[in-house]
Design an enzyme around this catalytic site. Structure first.
Site, PDB file in Angstrom:
ATOM      1  CG  PHE A 111      54.355   2.272  16.307  1.00 55.12           C
ATOM      2  CD1 PHE A 111      54.837   0.885  16.039  1.00 55.12           C
ATOM      3  CD2 PHE A 111      55.590   3.157  15.182  1.00 55.12           C
ATOM      4  CE1 PHE A 111      53.786   0.104  15.197  1.00 55.12           C
ATOM      5  CE2 PHE A 111      55.485   1.703  13.759  1.00 55.12           C
ATOM      6  CZ  PHE A 111      54.306   0.107  14.351  1.00 55.12           C
ATOM      7  CD  GLU A 168      54.155  10.937  17.041  1.00 53.64           C
ATOM      8  OE1 GLU A 168      54.104   9.999  18.006  1.00 53.64           O
ATOM      9  OE2 GLU A 168      54.380  11.227  16.947  1.00 53.64           O
ATOM     10  NE  ARG A 169      52.842   6.036  14.447  1.00 50.67           N
ATOM     11  CZ  ARG A 169      54.195   5.889  13.268  1.00 50.67           C
ATOM     12  NH1 ARG A 169      53.564   4.512  13.231  1.00 50.67           N
ATOM     13  NH2 ARG A 169      55.303   6.066  13.548  1.00 50.67           N
ATOM     14  CB  CYS A 212      64.120  -2.823  14.592  1.00 51.95           C
ATOM     15  SG  CYS A 212      64.522  -3.046  16.508  1.00 51.95           S
ATOM     16  CE  LYS A 261      57.576  12.384  20.919  1.00 49.33           C
ATOM     17  NZ  LYS A 261      57.327  11.378  20.447  1.00 49.33           N
ATOM     18  CB  SER A 268      62.398   5.938  10.588  1.00 51.49           C
ATOM     19  OG  SER A 268      61.392   7.002  10.725  1.00 51.49           O
ATOM     20  CD  GLU A 273      62.697  -0.604   8.961  1.00 52.86           C
ATOM     21  OE1 GLU A 273      62.075   1.546   9.041  1.00 52.86           O
ATOM     22  OE2 GLU A 273      62.485  -1.110   9.763  1.00 52.86           O
TER      23      GLU A 273
END
Ligand code: NAD
Length: 501
Positions: A149, A176-177, A281, A173, A226, A383
């Site tokens: 995201f 979805e957020r 990140c 893909k 992640s 994290e």
């Protein structure tokens, strides 16, 4: 409510999944849209068209493919403001930062515009008697990208820019957020002249990810997200015979040597730790001052700088950062601050329970500074991915090299110093993939490559640049001879393994 759709060349099959996922506006706390969660049947439809268009695209000469990339670059530039606004409204990052997200992806598209140059193969004339050898890079066929995201424009462009320029079709893909910008990019790509079906967007969650990993027509999968999921994707994709690169989480350290310019460090750290609410990140969520004196001097300067940060809705032009992405993520970040407190760390500035006046339902987390963090603490090992800066004090340079080197993540690291020798030693010895020397967020430019080490990256080929080209192509080696008809027909040497000696 706004409905976000898949971006396919053919209509979705009837009877495919009717599951949906809500897309928040993190600044207001309202659900602003719904995105469908696709399944294997939907993926099949996308693959069907990808298979139809890919051979023609691969046969299109690279200069013509580059023209589509050039046009796409122009369209992104022309649409920068609306793209950034859309991105910001779903992600929560402020608009200028959202422009940076688009811009860093655009830079990979610019690199991909040079595809005729970078795709050139190698040639050896006269490798043996009358023998020439050449190699060429050929596309893999259909590639897929599964993205997180936190960079809904940049990371898809890292992947599809290189994959498509190299001659592949691509199935994206996205998260979805915040799925709208990836769809918008795919629309612009068609507007730029790409054949429909070359870049398709399928939305979904684990079900769609599994369908991608198992699909026999997909040759390569690039994943960013992640670490646990990256590892899962890597193992399952490789088991299915695919080429996989899977970038994972991070816990980047900023080493502050006693001779560093602390005003500069505080400025750099504030941006790198709290920009985008720490949801990067390549953020710097851990600062490692070397020596007690450096720690005290740094802390004294950090506190007022952090207290002066302005948190606002993502459209606020004066805000340093906006809300985090979802209510679950806000709760998770605050949970990590609780953990740090229970573990005995000192909460110097506490961002828990922060509310923004007039936007009480938004997913805001105040900036947090935690001191006296030690390597054994879980809040250090894991994290947090929020606006939280942890101070881990190092005794000396050796200790400071060891901390990031021994951490489970190895994405990025930075050292702040005026000492060239220390910086050089650090860069050579530290066990981390990307190093900044007085550069807090060392994301390499598009003609180098991006990739972390240890649990920050599974697979051994980086994103974009020449590494990206390697990932999305395979090398064919051709050894050729054009006999002149005078060869001895009864040549016993034909039975011996050919050598050039
Ligand atoms: P995430 O792992 O939750 O999601 C990433 C992708 O995986 C999404 O497309 C999601 O739909 C899919 N997914 C989610 N759950 C899944 C499951 N159980 N099985 C299969 N697929 C699943 O990551 P996120 O929260 O969207 O992004 C933040 C994370 O990404 C952070 O850990 C961050 O450090 C990392 N990240 C890494 C890099 C890098 O280059 N190393 C870059 C950006 C973000």
């Amino acid at each position: 409510m706004r409905q976000i759709d898949h971006f396919l060349a053919k209509p979705a099959p009837s009877g495919s999944s009717s599951r949906t996922h809500k897309v928040w506006n993190p600044s207001t706390g309202e659900v602003q849209a719904q995105v469908p969660l696709g399944d294997a049947a939907l993926l099949d439809t996308a693959i069907e068209t990808a298979k139809e268009v890919q051979p023609g695209w691969a046969a299109t000469n690279p200069q013509k493919r580059a023209r589509v990339m050039f046009k796409f670059k122009e369209l992104i530039e022309a649409n920068m403001q609306p793209l950034a606004e859309l991105l910001s409204s779903e992600h929560g990052k402020v608009i200028d930062d959202a422009k940076g997200d688009v811009q860093r992806g655009l830079e990979v598209i610019e690199y991909a515009c040079g595809i005729p140059q970078v795709l050139k193969g190698e040639y050896t004339q006269g490798a043996g008697p009358g023998i020439d050898v050449y190699s060429m890079r050929q596309p893999l066929g259909i590639g897929a990208g599964i993205t997180p995201f936190n960079f809904p424009a940049m990371i898809p462009m890292w992947m599809f820019g290189m994959a498509i320029a190299a001659g592949n079709a691509f199935i994206l893909k996205p998260s979805e957020r915040d799925p709208s910008v990836p769809v918008r990019l795919a629309e612009l790509f068609v507007e730029a002249g790409a054949p429909e079906g070359l870049l398709q967007v399928v939305h979904g969650d684990k079900e769609m990810v599994d369908a991608i990993l198992d699909h026999t027509d997909i040759s390569a999968v690039s994943f960013v997200g992640s670490s646990d999921i990256a590892h899962y994707v890597y193992k399952r994709g490789v088991a299915a015979g695919k080429r996989v690169q899977a970038m994972g989480g991070a816990k980047n350290h900023g080493i502050v040597m006693p001779d560093a310019d602390l005003d500069q460090v505080v400025n750099d750290l504030s941006g790198a730790a709290f920009g985008s609410a720490g949801e990067r990140c390549m953020a710097l969520p851990v600062v490692v001052p070397v020596g007690e004196d450096t720690a005290e001097r740094l802390k004294e300067k950090l506190i007022p700088a952090i207290n002066a940060l302005r948190i606002g809705v993502s459209s606020d032009p004066d805000a340093h950062y906006g809300p985090v992405v979802t209510p679950e993520h806000k709760a998770r970040i605050e949970g990590w601050i609780d953990t740090a407190e229970k573990e005995g760390a000192e909460i110097v500035i506490d961002g828990r329970g922060f509310t923004l006046q007039g936007h009480e339902d938004g997913f805001f987390v105040g900036p947090t500074l935690i001191d006296r963090v030690t390597p054994k603490m879980e809040s250090y090992q894991e994290e947090i991915f929020g606006p939280v800066l942890q101070i881990v004090r190092a005794d000396d340079f050796e200790h400071a090299v060891r901390l990031p080197s021994e951490h489970q993540y190895g994405n990025g690291v930075a050292i702040f110093t005026r000492n060239g020798h220390a910086a050089r030693e650090f860069a050579h010895r530290v066990n981390v993939g990307m190093v900044g020397i007085n550069v807090p967020i060392p994301v390499p430019v598009s003609y180098h490559s991006f990739g972390g080490w240890k649990r920050s990256g599974f697979g051994d080929i980086d994103q974009y640049g020449t590494e990206g080209l390697r990932f999305w192509t395979k090398v064919k080696k051709v050894t050729q001879r054009w006999p002149d008809g005078t060869a001895d027909a009864d040549n016993k040497d034909a039975f011996i393994i050919p050598t050039m000696g």
